[in-house]
Design a protein around this motif. Structure first.
Motif, mmCIF file in Angstrom:
data_model
loop_
_atom_site.group_PDB
_atom_site.id
_atom_site.type_symbol
_atom_site.label_atom_id
_atom_site.label_comp_id
_atom_site.label_asym_id
_atom_site.label_seq_id
_atom_site.Cartn_x
_atom_site.Cartn_y
_atom_site.Cartn_z
ATOM 1 N N VAL A 158 0.460 -0.872 -0.080
ATOM 2 C CA VAL A 158 0.094 -0.581 0.141
ATOM 3 C C VAL A 158 1.093 1.172 -0.026
ATOM 4 C CG1 VAL A 158 -1.373 1.213 1.431
ATOM 5 C CG2 VAL A 158 -2.025 -0.951 0.635
ATOM 6 N N ALA A 159 1.837 1.068 0.955
ATOM 7 C CA ALA A 159 2.679 2.302 0.889
ATOM 8 C C ALA A 159 3.673 2.652 0.360
ATOM 9 C CB ALA A 159 3.324 3.081 2.397
ATOM 10 N N GLY A 160 4.174 1.120 -0.578
ATOM 11 C CA GLY A 160 5.619 1.007 -1.773
ATOM 12 C C GLY A 160 6.565 1.438 -1.304
ATOM 13 N N LEU A 193 -18.796 7.043 18.498
ATOM 14 C CA LEU A 193 -19.248 7.186 16.966
ATOM 15 C C LEU A 193 -20.382 5.973 16.084
ATOM 16 C CD1 LEU A 193 -14.969 8.291 16.137
ATOM 17 C CD2 LEU A 193 -17.286 9.307 15.766
ATOM 18 N N LYS A 194 -20.580 5.832 15.015
ATOM 19 C CA LYS A 194 -21.032 4.883 14.229
ATOM 20 C C LYS A 194 -19.993 3.603 13.950
ATOM 21 C CE LYS A 194 -25.533 6.636 13.294
ATOM 22 N NZ LYS A 194 -27.072 7.037 11.860
ATOM 23 N N TYR A 195 -19.231 4.239 13.116
ATOM 24 C CA TYR A 195 -18.223 3.597 12.049
ATOM 25 C C TYR A 195 -17.079 4.325 12.763
ATOM 26 C CZ TYR A 195 -15.418 1.843 8.738
ATOM 27 O OH TYR A 195 -14.406 1.262 7.267
ATOM 28 N N VAL A 196 -15.946 3.231 12.869
ATOM 29 C CA VAL A 196 -14.342 4.141 12.589
ATOM 30 C C VAL A 196 -13.664 2.629 12.130
ATOM 31 C CG1 VAL A 196 -12.088 4.221 14.553
ATOM 32 C CG2 VAL A 196 -14.413 5.021 15.864
ATOM 33 N N GLU A 197 -12.136 3.877 11.168
ATOM 34 C CA GLU A 197 -11.369 2.585 10.739
ATOM 35 C C GLU A 197 -10.262 2.629 11.189
ATOM 36 O OE1 GLU A 197 -10.417 -0.072 7.409
ATOM 37 O OE2 GLU A 197 -11.725 0.380 7.370
ATOM 38 N N VAL A 198 -9.130 2.764 12.081
ATOM 39 C CA VAL A 198 -7.799 2.723 11.769
ATOM 40 C C VAL A 198 -6.872 2.249 10.982
ATOM 41 C CG1 VAL A 198 -6.131 3.668 13.025
ATOM 42 C CG2 VAL A 198 -8.303 3.831 13.715
ATOM 43 N N VAL A 199 -6.267 3.453 10.499
ATOM 44 C CA VAL A 199 -5.062 2.082 9.635
ATOM 45 C C VAL A 199 -3.988 2.496 9.965
ATOM 46 C CG1 VAL A 199 -6.610 2.810 7.162
ATOM 47 C CG2 VAL A 199 -5.164 4.315 7.800
ATOM 48 N N PRO A 200 -2.858 0.903 9.596
ATOM 49 C CA PRO A 200 -1.289 1.783 9.811
ATOM 50 C C PRO A 200 -0.659 3.127 9.170
ATOM 51 C CG PRO A 200 -1.568 -1.017 9.131
ATOM 52 C CD PRO A 200 -3.151 0.152 8.633
ATOM 53 N N SER A 201 0.013 3.663 10.190
ATOM 54 C CA SER A 201 0.881 4.727 9.607
ATOM 55 C C SER A 201 2.267 4.240 9.223
ATOM 56 C CB SER A 201 1.160 5.266 10.895
ATOM 57 O OG SER A 201 0.092 6.112 11.538
ATOM 58 N N ASP A 202 2.406 5.189 8.435
ATOM 59 C CA ASP A 202 3.663 4.872 7.563
ATOM 60 C C ASP A 202 4.821 5.813 7.822
ATOM 61 O OD1 ASP A 202 5.423 4.622 5.517
ATOM 62 O OD2 ASP A 202 4.828 5.193 4.326
ATOM 63 N N PRO A 203 5.261 5.385 8.830
ATOM 64 C CA PRO A 203 6.551 6.033 9.619
ATOM 65 C C PRO A 203 7.482 7.320 8.952
ATOM 66 C CG PRO A 203 6.852 4.379 10.609
ATOM 67 C CD PRO A 203 5.969 4.022 9.399
ATOM 68 N N ALA A 204 7.597 6.802 7.684
ATOM 69 C CA ALA A 204 8.655 7.584 7.288
ATOM 70 C C ALA A 204 7.302 8.200 5.468
ATOM 71 C CB ALA A 204 9.770 7.110 6.373
ATOM 72 N N GLY A 205 6.428 7.913 5.563
ATOM 73 C CA GLY A 205 5.381 8.632 4.363
ATOM 74 C C GLY A 205 4.738 10.311 4.375
ATOM 75 N N THR A 206 5.031 10.785 3.378
ATOM 76 C CA THR A 206 4.611 11.940 3.276
ATOM 77 C C THR A 206 2.859 12.299 2.278
ATOM 78 O OG1 THR A 206 5.850 12.573 0.707
ATOM 79 C CG2 THR A 206 6.913 12.363 2.845
ATOM 80 N N SER A 225 -0.426 12.073 2.647
ATOM 81 C CA SER A 225 -1.670 12.877 3.486
ATOM 82 C C SER A 225 -2.898 11.548 2.751
ATOM 83 C CB SER A 225 -1.873 13.755 2.728
ATOM 84 O OG SER A 225 -2.528 14.531 1.565
ATOM 85 N N THR A 226 -3.031 11.225 1.392
ATOM 86 C CA THR A 226 -3.978 9.770 0.990
ATOM 87 C C THR A 226 -3.464 8.428 1.477
ATOM 88 O OG1 THR A 226 -3.558 9.657 -1.602
ATOM 89 C CG2 THR A 226 -4.914 11.607 -0.223
ATOM 90 N N VAL A 227 -2.688 7.772 1.313
ATOM 91 C CA VAL A 227 -2.178 6.662 0.964
ATOM 92 C C VAL A 227 -2.506 6.017 3.005
ATOM 93 C CG1 VAL A 227 -0.285 4.936 1.648
ATOM 94 C CG2 VAL A 227 0.123 6.886 -0.214
ATOM 95 N N GLY A 228 -2.963 5.182 1.938
ATOM 96 C CA GLY A 228 -3.864 3.506 3.691
ATOM 97 C C GLY A 228 -5.079 4.201 3.723
#
Length: 317
Positions: A23-25, A79-92, A94-97
């Motif tokens: 995903v983060a490449g 909240l009715k709906y929540v999803e938390v995706v992994p963080s990319d520590p080195a990513g720049t 604002s949309t990946v994930g």
């Protein structure tokens, strides 16, 4: 908290490595550095993610830490709906994930057989999500744009996503044939009084589910960068306590819509009632986290898709 089993913990690590790779490449060297492991271990974890069928088009394993943060956010903000995706520590990006997660949730709603009204905002993150939707036949559904599709120079607003959806989703689409910001409150009232616009406003208010981006208020924010607001207008909003915006509507740190001349010019459909619509904000990042927090505090959203780092901020403040 229950201790992770060895098998579960390794699958968590494999899922994280798989997300970073597919995903983060990230390269395997970058994954090794981010996770504090050897390159060989990173390679084995990516292979394990594939062998265990955790990797399809989207990550198919709930990472324990993300699930815990999701449940904590759900409880704190009701909240009715929540999803938390992994963080990319080195990513720049604002949309990946979150774009991938947003696409999956939009697709889930569109797969429903019973007719729904799906309302959608605008912005880079939503466009990235919509661009990942597969071709679908959904003649039973109606898709309505919450925002105008005309930019400040009279051209089509680039990040208005209703037309991107129309390319992929065979459903009835209802664009908002207005500028994002009118020249005056009087012009907005005149435009909103047109019969075609009134029907779109009514449809947006009746949405079953709504997907919106959450923007920060700053001189480098999209509202300024894309030419909708002058820098001084942005400074005025910040001086009045502005913390963020959704579909052009600026709000303060408590999530209350600001009483300002700028908001009086916003042509967007007001957010549907949270009592009857699931309103999901899709956003992440250090710059946007205060705006997301404000929107959740004020109940502007009853759903959120974000990343681990932003979730930590929301739970800490």
């Amino acid at each position: 908290m229950a201790k992770r089993s060895e098998t579960g913990g390794r699958l968590d690590d494999a899922a994280r490595a798989g997300w970073l790779y597919y995903v983060a490449g990230r390269t395997q060297d970058e994954i090794a550095s981010a996770m504090g492991i050897s390159r060989q271990s990173a390679q084995r974890l990516v292979s394990l993610a594939v062998a265990e069928r955790l990797i399809k088009v989207r990550l198919d394993h709930p990472i324990a830490a993300c699930l815990e943060k999701s449940e904590a956010l759900r409880e704190r903000f009701s909240l009715k709906y929540v999803e938390v995706v992994p963080s990319d520590p080195a990513g720049t990006s604002s949309t990946v994930g979150i774009a991938e997660a947003g696409a999956a949730e939009i697709e889930r709603w569109l797969r429903k057989t019973d007719p729904i009204v799906l309302a959608i905002g605008t912005g880079r993150t939503l466009k990235a999500a919509v661009d990942q939707l597969p071709p679908m036949e959904c003649p039973q559904h109606r898709i309505v744009s919450l925002t105008g599709n005309i930019g400040p120079d009279g051209s089509a607003a680039y990040y208005n996503v209703i037309f991107s959806m129309a390319d992929a989703i065979k459903a009835r689409h209802f664009p908002m044939p207005l500028p994002v910001l009118c020249s005056s409150a009087e012009e907005r009232e005149l435009l909103h009084d047109q019969s075609m616009v009134r029907s779109t406003l009514a449809l947006g208010a009746a949405a079953d589910v709504t997907f919106v981006g959450v923007g920060q208020l700053a001189e480098d924010a999209p509202l300024c960068v894309d030419g909708f607001l002058e820098v001084q207008e942005m400074r005025d909003l910040i001086a009045k306590g502005g913390a963020g915006e959704i579909c052009g509507w600026s709000f303060d740190r408590d999530g209350q819509i600001l009483d300002t001349p700028i908001n009086d010019r916003v042509a967007s459909v007001p957010l549907p009632p949270r009592e009857t619509s699931t309103v999901i904000g899709i956003a992440q990042g250090k710059q946007k986290s205060p705006a997301i927090l404000a929107a959740l505090r004020g109940g502007l959203l009853n759903g959120v898709i974000t990343d681990e780092a932003s979730a930590e901020y929301l739970l800490r403040n």
